[in-house]
Design an enzyme around this catalytic site. Structure first.
Site, PDB file in Angstrom:
ATOM      1  N   ARG A  68      -3.377  17.535   1.697  1.00  0.00           N
ATOM      2  CA  ARG A  68      -2.413  18.127   0.750  1.00  0.00           C
ATOM      3  C   ARG A  68      -2.442  17.350  -0.550  1.00  0.00           C
ATOM      4  NH1 ARG A  68       3.107  17.854   1.490  1.00  0.00           N
ATOM      5  NH2 ARG A  68       3.178  16.504   3.320  1.00  0.00           N
ATOM      6  N   GLY A  69      -2.012  17.964  -1.628  1.00  0.00           N
ATOM      7  CA  GLY A  69      -1.773  17.278  -2.889  1.00  0.00           C
ATOM      8  C   GLY A  69      -2.986  16.542  -3.427  1.00  0.00           C
TER       9      GLY A  69
ATOM     10  N   ARG B   8      -0.667  23.135   7.617  1.00  0.00           N
ATOM     11  CA  ARG B   8      -1.382  22.883   6.347  1.00  0.00           C
ATOM     12  C   ARG B   8      -2.774  22.317   6.611  1.00  0.00           C
ATOM     13  NH1 ARG B   8       1.404  22.806   1.278  1.00  0.00           N
ATOM     14  NH2 ARG B   8      -0.500  21.914   0.408  1.00  0.00           N
TER      15      ARG B   8
ATOM     16  N   ASN C 127      -4.693   7.049   0.467  1.00  0.00           N
ATOM     17  CA  ASN C 127      -3.871   7.927  -0.367  1.00  0.00           C
ATOM     18  C   ASN C 127      -2.549   8.325   0.292  1.00  0.00           C
ATOM     19  OD1 ASN C 127      -3.492  10.338  -2.372  1.00  0.00           O
ATOM     20  ND2 ASN C 127      -3.530  11.287  -0.338  1.00  0.00           N
TER      21      ASN C 127
ATOM     22  N   GLY D 226       0.978   8.667   1.453  1.00  0.00           N
ATOM     23  CA  GLY D 226       2.174   8.002   0.919  1.00  0.00           C
ATOM     24  C   GLY D 226       3.379   8.906   1.037  1.00  0.00           C
TER      25      GLY D 226
ATOM     26  N   GLN E 253      11.011   2.212 -11.066  1.00  0.00           N
ATOM     27  CA  GLN E 253      11.691   3.500 -11.258  1.00  0.00           C
ATOM     28  C   GLN E 253      13.053   3.448 -10.583  1.00  0.00           C
ATOM     29  OE1 GLN E 253      12.688   6.080 -12.851  1.00  0.00           O
ATOM     30  NE2 GLN E 253      10.852   7.360 -12.713  1.00  0.00           N
TER      31      GLN E 253
ATOM     32  N   GLY F 193      16.060   4.129  -8.405  1.00  0.00           N
ATOM     33  CA  GLY F 193      16.173   4.797  -7.100  1.00  0.00           C
ATOM     34  C   GLY F 193      14.953   4.649  -6.219  1.00  0.00           C
TER      35      GLY F 193
ATOM     36  N   TYR G 114       9.752   2.246  -2.793  1.00  0.00           N
ATOM     37  CA  TYR G 114       8.463   2.832  -3.229  1.00  0.00           C
ATOM     38  C   TYR G 114       7.785   1.941  -4.286  1.00  0.00           C
ATOM     39  CZ  TYR G 114       5.294   6.557  -4.926  1.00  0.00           C
ATOM     40  OH  TYR G 114       4.201   7.300  -5.302  1.00  0.00           O
TER      41      TYR G 114
ATOM     42  N   TYR H 112       2.767  11.160 -13.115  1.00  0.00           N
ATOM     43  CA  TYR H 112       3.388  12.273 -12.380  1.00  0.00           C
ATOM     44  C   TYR H 112       2.399  13.434 -12.251  1.00  0.00           C
ATOM     45  CZ  TYR H 112       7.773   9.861 -12.140  1.00  0.00           C
ATOM     46  OH  TYR H 112       8.738   8.934 -11.824  1.00  0.00           O
TER      47      TYR H 112
END
Ligand code: NDP
Length: 240
Positions: free
Chosen positions: A12-13, A39, A82, A84, A141, A143, A147, A179
């Protein structure tokens, strides 16, 4: 001889684009995933890429999973770490479980996967490891203490392991995406995302294929002099 590559979170992604890019470039690709069987099945059927299910946070599962890939394709030359996840919240609200899950998957997964392939790479005198970090590991970042810590850890891990691999023909590099338009970013509330995009000089989200291009550059046989580096692909949002 085509090289064998494992892409964690490769269905994915960003990982999907990396798996497809590597296959198109002639590599034998094993795409790992965690639990989204539908998927993964659709991805495998559409692209003719073999999929392997295991949790990168689980050390023993990584050893077993890599052994399965080796049995099918032969020794592993390339690993793209990758896989995550995010579990965002301010420190005030963040549970120890949210911290552990993100650290264990994003950073622990890199350790587990590198351990599973490292001895073989040393024996054969060749290896390419690419760890997917993040702009938020470079800049922080709100919040995302879990991460950001995990991704920042990936950048340190990369530089340290690169020193061990350098005399042995193994390169270890990181990519720090900005992003990118994937399911992960789709989970960001629209009003927050709007503010983020306004800060990207290129004026849009990145595409997964734009990260895959960076991976292809780093894993090439000709890439032996590039190691310990972090490639920032972020539309100019953070110039590190
Ligand atoms: P997605 O959420 O779109 O996809 C994540 C992939 O990782 C899926 O294939 C998922 O499998 C897999 N995965 C998650 N946890 C595990 C696990 N424990 N073991 C094995 N596989 C796992 O993520 P993105 O494509 O957006 O992100 C990919 C990487 O890029 C991540 O490391 C992320 O932190 C990083 N990144 C992303 C950015 C972005 O803007 N999208 C920005 C900067 C960095 P399954 O389908 O089974 O759930």
């Amino acid at each position: 001889m085509s090289r064998v590559a494992i892409v964690t979170g490769g269905t994915r992604g960003i990982g999907e684009a990396v798996s497809i890019g590597l296959k198109k470039a002639g590599y034998k690709v094993a795409a790992n995933y965690a639990g989204n069987d539908d998927r993964a099945k659709a991805f495998a059927e559409k692209h003719g890429i073999a999929v392997f299910k295991w949790d990168v946070a689980d050390y023993d599962a990584c050893m077993k999973g890599v052994a399965e890939v080796v049995a099918k394709f032969g020794p592993v030359d390339i690993v793209v770490n990758n896989a995550g996840i995010t579990r965002d919240s301010t420190l005030k609200k963040q549970s120890r479980a949210q911290w552990d899950e993100v650290l264990d998957t994003n950073l622990g997964g890199c350790f587990n996967m590198c351990k599973a392939v490292w001895d073989g790479m040393l024996d054969r005198g060749f290896g390419r490891i690419v760890n997917i970090g993040s702009i938020n590991g470079q800049a922080g970042q709100y919040g995302q203490v879990n991460y950001a810590a995990a991704k920042s850890g990936i950048h340190g891990f990369t530089k340290a392991l690169a020193q061990e691999g350098a005399p042995k023909g193994i390169t270890v590099n990181a990519i720090a995406p900005g992003y990118i338009d994937t399911d992960m970013v789709a989970a960001v509330p629209p009003n927050v995302l709007e503010k983020i995009v306004a800060k990207i000089p290129v004026g849009r989200l990145g595409k997964a294929e734009e990260i895959a291009r960076g991976v292809l550059f780093l894993v090439a046989d000709e890439g032996g002099f590039v190691t310990g580096s972090t490639m920032s692909i972020n539309g100019g949002q953070h110039m590190y």
